[in-house]
Design a protein around this motif. Structure first.
Motif, PDB file in Angstrom:
ATOM      1  N   THR A 298       6.099  -2.149  -5.549  1.00 35.86           N
ATOM      2  CA  THR A 298       7.177  -1.580  -6.193  1.00 35.86           C
ATOM      3  C   THR A 298       8.705  -1.667  -4.940  1.00 35.86           C
ATOM      4  OG1 THR A 298       6.712  -1.515  -8.143  1.00 35.86           O
ATOM      5  CG2 THR A 298       9.317  -1.454  -7.393  1.00 35.86           C
ATOM      6  N   ARG A 299       8.064  -0.462  -3.999  1.00 33.26           N
ATOM      7  CA  ARG A 299       8.513  -0.027  -2.622  1.00 33.26           C
ATOM      8  C   ARG A 299       9.277  -1.391  -2.414  1.00 33.26           C
ATOM      9  NH1 ARG A 299       6.780   5.193  -2.109  1.00 33.26           N
ATOM     10  NH2 ARG A 299       8.240   7.088  -3.201  1.00 33.26           N
ATOM     11  N   THR A 300       8.732  -2.239  -1.130  1.00 37.90           N
ATOM     12  CA  THR A 300       7.992  -3.701  -0.291  1.00 37.90           C
ATOM     13  C   THR A 300       8.928  -4.096  -0.661  1.00 37.90           C
ATOM     14  OG1 THR A 300       5.863  -3.161   0.235  1.00 37.90           O
ATOM     15  CG2 THR A 300       6.592  -4.753   0.531  1.00 37.90           C
TER      16      THR A 300
ATOM     17  N   ALA B 291      12.041  -3.030  -0.829  1.00 44.17           N
ATOM     18  CA  ALA B 291      13.229  -2.969   0.616  1.00 44.17           C
ATOM     19  C   ALA B 291      13.311  -5.070   1.000  1.00 44.17           C
ATOM     20  CB  ALA B 291      11.518  -2.932   1.395  1.00 44.17           C
TER      21      ALA B 291
END
Length: 113
Positions: A24-26, A29
């Protein structure tokens, strides 16, 4: 259905949850990077420039087509279907053109003199 999805989530391991968070962070970003590019002044300027160029090109194309149509209509007045000149129309038009040129030339001489 609510209980089954709760059981599935509670059955996940810590590693699976951490992997989901990392994924999810990737994705977040990448989304933020894309948004930053979209709202960057150079990107917006390039888009505006491209739209303006397209609008000018479209108007120039329309003007060319319109002018070409006018030229063809005028040409049709002085040339027959076979492409031969129509002397009965060319001679009077040429005489009018010469007369206008003489008027302009005489007007310039009067201003100078």
């Amino acid at each position: 259905m609510g209980e089954a999805s709760t059981k599935d989530k509670s059955a996940r391991t810590t590693a699976q949850i951490e992997a989901d968070i990392a994924r999810t962070r990737t994705q977040l970003a990448a989304t933020l990077d894309e948004l930053a590019v979209r709202v960057h002044p150079s990107t917006i300027g390039a888009q505006v420039k491209a739209k303006a160029a397209a609008a000018v090109e479209e108007k120039a194309g329309r003007a060319y087509v319109a002018a070409n149509g006018v030229v063809e209509k005028v040409r049709a007045q002085f040339v027959d279907e076979k492409g031969q000149p129509r002397k009965e129309r060319i001679v009077p038009a040429a005489l009018v053109g010469v007369g206008v040129l003489l008027l302009v030339a005489s007007g310039r001489k009067r201003r100078k003199g």
